[in-house]
Scaffold this motif. Structure first.
Motif, PDB file in Angstrom:
ATOM      1  N   VAL A 250      -6.172 -65.497  -4.661  1.00  0.00           N
ATOM      2  CA  VAL A 250      -5.043 -66.398  -4.898  1.00  0.00           C
ATOM      3  C   VAL A 250      -4.340 -66.741  -3.588  1.00  0.00           C
ATOM      4  CG1 VAL A 250      -2.773 -66.569  -5.986  1.00  0.00           C
ATOM      5  CG2 VAL A 250      -4.702 -65.622  -7.264  1.00  0.00           C
ATOM      6  N   SER A 251      -4.169 -65.750  -2.724  1.00  0.00           N
ATOM      7  CA  SER A 251      -3.504 -66.018  -1.441  1.00  0.00           C
ATOM      8  C   SER A 251      -4.317 -66.965  -0.578  1.00  0.00           C
ATOM      9  CB  SER A 251      -3.247 -64.696  -0.713  1.00  0.00           C
ATOM     10  OG  SER A 251      -4.464 -64.083  -0.344  1.00  0.00           O
ATOM     11  N   GLU A 252      -5.645 -66.831  -0.611  1.00  0.00           N
ATOM     12  CA  GLU A 252      -6.493 -67.743   0.175  1.00  0.00           C
ATOM     13  C   GLU A 252      -6.400 -69.164  -0.371  1.00  0.00           C
ATOM     14  OE1 GLU A 252     -10.338 -66.037   0.081  1.00  0.00           O
ATOM     15  OE2 GLU A 252      -9.853 -64.387   1.468  1.00  0.00           O
ATOM     16  N   ALA A 253      -6.354 -69.264  -1.708  1.00  0.00           N
ATOM     17  CA  ALA A 253      -6.226 -70.616  -2.302  1.00  0.00           C
ATOM     18  C   ALA A 253      -4.876 -71.233  -1.959  1.00  0.00           C
ATOM     19  CB  ALA A 253      -6.398 -70.521  -3.820  1.00  0.00           C
ATOM     20  N   MET A 254      -3.847 -70.425  -1.956  1.00  0.00           N
ATOM     21  CA  MET A 254      -2.523 -70.932  -1.610  1.00  0.00           C
ATOM     22  C   MET A 254      -2.446 -71.330  -0.145  1.00  0.00           C
ATOM     23  SD  MET A 254      -0.061 -68.258  -3.655  1.00  0.00           S
ATOM     24  CE  MET A 254       1.393 -68.958  -2.880  1.00  0.00           C
ATOM     25  N   ALA A 255      -3.203 -70.639   0.696  1.00  0.00           N
ATOM     26  CA  ALA A 255      -3.153 -70.939   2.129  1.00  0.00           C
ATOM     27  C   ALA A 255      -3.710 -72.331   2.425  1.00  0.00           C
ATOM     28  CB  ALA A 255      -3.921 -69.882   2.918  1.00  0.00           C
ATOM     29  N   ASP A 256      -4.560 -72.888   1.537  1.00  0.00           N
ATOM     30  CA  ASP A 256      -5.123 -74.225   1.762  1.00  0.00           C
ATOM     31  C   ASP A 256      -4.072 -75.314   1.558  1.00  0.00           C
ATOM     32  OD1 ASP A 256      -7.548 -73.056   2.269  1.00  0.00           O
ATOM     33  OD2 ASP A 256      -8.263 -73.223   0.194  1.00  0.00           O
ATOM     34  N   GLN A 270       0.995 -58.472   2.324  1.00  0.00           N
ATOM     35  CA  GLN A 270       1.377 -57.453   1.359  1.00  0.00           C
ATOM     36  C   GLN A 270       0.158 -56.899   0.626  1.00  0.00           C
ATOM     37  OE1 GLN A 270       4.417 -56.076   1.026  1.00  0.00           O
ATOM     38  NE2 GLN A 270       4.950 -57.365   2.789  1.00  0.00           N
ATOM     39  N   VAL A 271      -0.802 -57.778   0.319  1.00  0.00           N
ATOM     40  CA  VAL A 271      -2.037 -57.312  -0.327  1.00  0.00           C
ATOM     41  C   VAL A 271      -2.797 -56.377   0.605  1.00  0.00           C
ATOM     42  CG1 VAL A 271      -4.306 -58.048  -1.156  1.00  0.00           C
ATOM     43  CG2 VAL A 271      -2.264 -59.274  -1.886  1.00  0.00           C
ATOM     44  N   SER A 275      -3.620 -52.488  -0.037  1.00  0.00           N
ATOM     45  CA  SER A 275      -4.981 -51.968   0.044  1.00  0.00           C
ATOM     46  C   SER A 275      -5.060 -50.754   0.967  1.00  0.00           C
ATOM     47  CB  SER A 275      -5.924 -53.080   0.536  1.00  0.00           C
ATOM     48  OG  SER A 275      -7.240 -52.584   0.664  1.00  0.00           O
ATOM     49  N   GLN A 276      -4.364 -50.840   2.117  1.00  0.00           N
ATOM     50  CA  GLN A 276      -4.367 -49.710   3.040  1.00  0.00           C
ATOM     51  C   GLN A 276      -3.656 -48.496   2.450  1.00  0.00           C
ATOM     52  OE1 GLN A 276      -2.609 -51.202   6.626  1.00  0.00           O
ATOM     53  NE2 GLN A 276      -4.505 -52.165   7.364  1.00  0.00           N
ATOM     54  N   GLN A 277      -2.533 -48.749   1.778  1.00  0.00           N
ATOM     55  CA  GLN A 277      -1.801 -47.633   1.184  1.00  0.00           C
ATOM     56  C   GLN A 277      -2.604 -46.979   0.063  1.00  0.00           C
ATOM     57  OE1 GLN A 277       0.923 -46.131   1.976  1.00  0.00           O
ATOM     58  NE2 GLN A 277       1.659 -47.470   3.614  1.00  0.00           N
ATOM     59  N   VAL A 278      -3.275 -47.783  -0.740  1.00  0.00           N
ATOM     60  CA  VAL A 278      -4.121 -47.222  -1.799  1.00  0.00           C
ATOM     61  C   VAL A 278      -5.251 -46.405  -1.199  1.00  0.00           C
ATOM     62  CG1 VAL A 278      -5.771 -47.820  -3.618  1.00  0.00           C
ATOM     63  CG2 VAL A 278      -3.552 -48.942  -3.536  1.00  0.00           C
ATOM     64  N   GLY A 279      -5.877 -46.943  -0.160  1.00  0.00           N
ATOM     65  CA  GLY A 279      -6.943 -46.189   0.488  1.00  0.00           C
ATOM     66  C   GLY A 279      -6.454 -44.888   1.080  1.00  0.00           C
ATOM     67  N   TYR A 280      -5.265 -44.932   1.696  1.00  0.00           N
ATOM     68  CA  TYR A 280      -4.691 -43.720   2.278  1.00  0.00           C
ATOM     69  C   TYR A 280      -4.404 -42.669   1.214  1.00  0.00           C
ATOM     70  CZ  TYR A 280      -0.847 -40.747   3.821  1.00  0.00           C
ATOM     71  OH  TYR A 280      -0.031 -39.675   4.066  1.00  0.00           O
ATOM     72  N   GLN A 281      -3.800 -43.096   0.101  1.00  0.00           N
ATOM     73  CA  GLN A 281      -3.477 -42.136  -0.951  1.00  0.00           C
ATOM     74  C   GLN A 281      -4.727 -41.544  -1.584  1.00  0.00           C
ATOM     75  OE1 GLN A 281      -0.626 -40.924  -1.508  1.00  0.00           O
ATOM     76  NE2 GLN A 281       0.660 -42.337  -0.327  1.00  0.00           N
ATOM     77  N   PRO A 399      -2.858 -54.599  14.695  1.00  0.00           N
ATOM     78  CA  PRO A 399      -2.388 -54.516  13.315  1.00  0.00           C
ATOM     79  C   PRO A 399      -2.633 -53.141  12.732  1.00  0.00           C
ATOM     80  CG  PRO A 399      -4.479 -55.712  13.405  1.00  0.00           C
ATOM     81  CD  PRO A 399      -4.053 -55.479  14.832  1.00  0.00           C
ATOM     82  N   GLY A 400      -1.852 -52.814  11.725  1.00  0.00           N
ATOM     83  CA  GLY A 400      -2.030 -51.537  11.041  1.00  0.00           C
ATOM     84  C   GLY A 400      -0.720 -51.054  10.473  1.00  0.00           C
ATOM     85  N   GLN A 401      -0.822 -50.051   9.636  1.00  0.00           N
ATOM     86  CA  GLN A 401       0.352 -49.526   8.965  1.00  0.00           C
ATOM     87  C   GLN A 401       0.797 -48.177   9.518  1.00  0.00           C
ATOM     88  OE1 GLN A 401       1.897 -51.399   6.808  1.00  0.00           O
ATOM     89  NE2 GLN A 401       0.331 -52.997   6.988  1.00  0.00           N
TER      90      GLN A 401
END
Length: 437
Positions: A250-256, A270-271, A275-281, A399-401
């Motif tokens: 959806v974000s890619e479609a909105m970016a167009d 935010q996505v 994703s990074q936070q989910v992977g970390y947990q 980049p990174g969290q």
């Protein structure tokens, strides 16, 4: 064995005075019996004539007539006056005065250990049918028994020493034989910890079967729980992957659309963060130390795999990785956990270094120490504690969290290890990991 040996020595030490006392009592009983017999011989030889004591020239006991004999004989009246003494008493300094008090007979020791005497004192009030009041005293020097006593004590020390050695040998044999089943159980537990065995066998003494069965139930429960945990995490990762993919699309479609580009970038960031936070947990929850099973991973092959992947990502840098550890060195950690830990540390080192990274490891006492160093800008001393917190980053150019180091710290904490940051000899940062065996 040490405790049993101490108890055996204490038992022998307590037994020594008991045996010595028993020997002294037995010896004194023998001496008393002998002196009583000699006193009876004097009584049999004595007679009275007109109220006066008369002793024969030759006594039945020859030792009374010898000057160098050790048997002494005395006869006193009721007032303690000496009436007769044997020839063997000449030259013997005896200071003894009997008491005619109606006790009958008395056995005692007078004087010291070497110059003393054993004394047997018997009172008689009737001699050959005539009333009388005499004290018949026989004596023997204590020195005559000192040789016998010393010989006995030497033999006692010798045989108690031999008995102690034999007893310690029997204790060692008995304890070794008794604890062989525990050694077998310990060997099986080592195999379980190393991963070569899944459960304990039933080939143990009856007294240990309840323990082994309880441990087997614990191992099986842990294994099942770990599998359920892993399956639940896999299901969670799969269920979250689809919604995140939809949001990413959806974000890619909105970016167009130019009017929605700013919102699309916000949504994408935010996505990505989700994703990074989910992977970390998920990593934090899955990379936990096993309760009973211990693992050890060879560091060299795992480092080869990581360096090969990172060399492709940072091929423009041409990073040189220096190794300082034994080829067969193993790290006490599960492979997935070590891969995640070392991967995060190496990725940071590759990203921040100028051209050199060093990985070192040592076995120090009962622990394993691992270092990852680089020649980059390093970490200021006042910031070293802050970067170990979740979400804290000093590198704002990439980049990174800021959760890579936090993942490393969580993994190390789950293994009861320690993580510290120091200055490296290469000029950059040195991440030091210490793991207990």
């Amino acid at each position: 064995m040490l405790g049993a040996a101490v108890l055996a020595v204490l038992f022998m030490a307590a037994l020594l005075p008991v045996l010595r006392g028993a020997f002294v009592i037995a010896l004194e009983e023998v001496i008393e019996t002998r002196l009583a017999a000699d006193a009876a011989a004097l009584v049999a030889a004595a007679r009275t004539d007109s109220g006066h004591l008369v002793m024969p020239e030759k006594l039945p006991g020859e030792e009374f007539d010898k000057l160098d004999a050790s048997l002494l004989g005395y006869i006193y009246d009721r007032d303690g006056r000496l009436l007769w003494q044997s020839r063997s008493t000449l030259g013997e300094p005896v200071q003894y005065v009997p008491r005619y008090d109606g006790i009958g007979h008395e056995f005692l020791r007078i004087g010291g250990e070497t110059e003393g005497f054993f004394v047997y004192d018997v009172e008689i009030d009737l001699l050959r049918g005539q009333d009388t009041a005499l004290s018949i005293v026989t004596m023997q020097p204590t020195r005559d028994y000192q040789v016998m006593y010393r010989g006995f004590m030497d033999q006692l020390y010798l045989w108690l020493g031999v008995a102690l050695v034999v007893l310690l040998g029997l204790l060692w044999f008995g304890l070794t034989w008794s604890f062989r089943s525990l050694r077998g159980l310990s060997a099986e537990l080592d195999e379980v910890e190393s991963g070569h065995r899944e459960s304990l066998s039933e080939e143990h003494p009856r007294e240990l079967l309840r323990l082994t069965r309880s441990l087997n139930r614990l191992l099986d429960s842990e294994r099942r729980q770990r599998e359920r945990y892993r399956h639940s995490l896999d299901d969670l990762a799969h269920s979250l992957k689809t919604p995140l993919s939809v949001l990413q699309g959806v974000s890619e479609a909105m970016a167009d659309q130019p009017q929605n580009r700013e919102q699309a970038q916000t949504l994408q960031s935010q996505v990505e963060r989700m994703s990074q936070q989910v992977g970390y947990q998920l990593q934090r929850a899955s990379l936990r130390k096993s309760g009973l099973v211990r693992h050890r991973v060879q560091l060299g092959p795992l480092l080869d795999t990581l360096c090969e992947a990172l060399d492709k990502v940072y091929r423009d840098k041409q990073v040189q990785v220096l190794r300082d550890f034994a080829p067969d060195l193993g790290v006490p950690m599960e492979q997935a956990a070590l891969l995640e830990l070392l991967g995060n540390l190496l990725e940071n080192a590759y990203r921040l270094c100028l051209g050199q990274v060093r990985v070192a490891a040592r076995q120090v006492g009962g622990s394993c120490e691992l270092w990852v160093e680089d020649d980059g800008p390093g970490v200021p001393a006042e910031q070293r504690e802050r970067i170990l917190r979740r979400g804290e980053r000093l590198d704002a150019l990439h980049p990174g969290q800021g959760i890579g180091t936090a993942v490393v710290k969580d993994i190390i904490d789950s293994y009861d290890g320690e993580l510290s940051v120091d200055a490296s000899e290469l000029g950059g940062a040195c991440f030091r990991v210490r793991l207990s065996e």
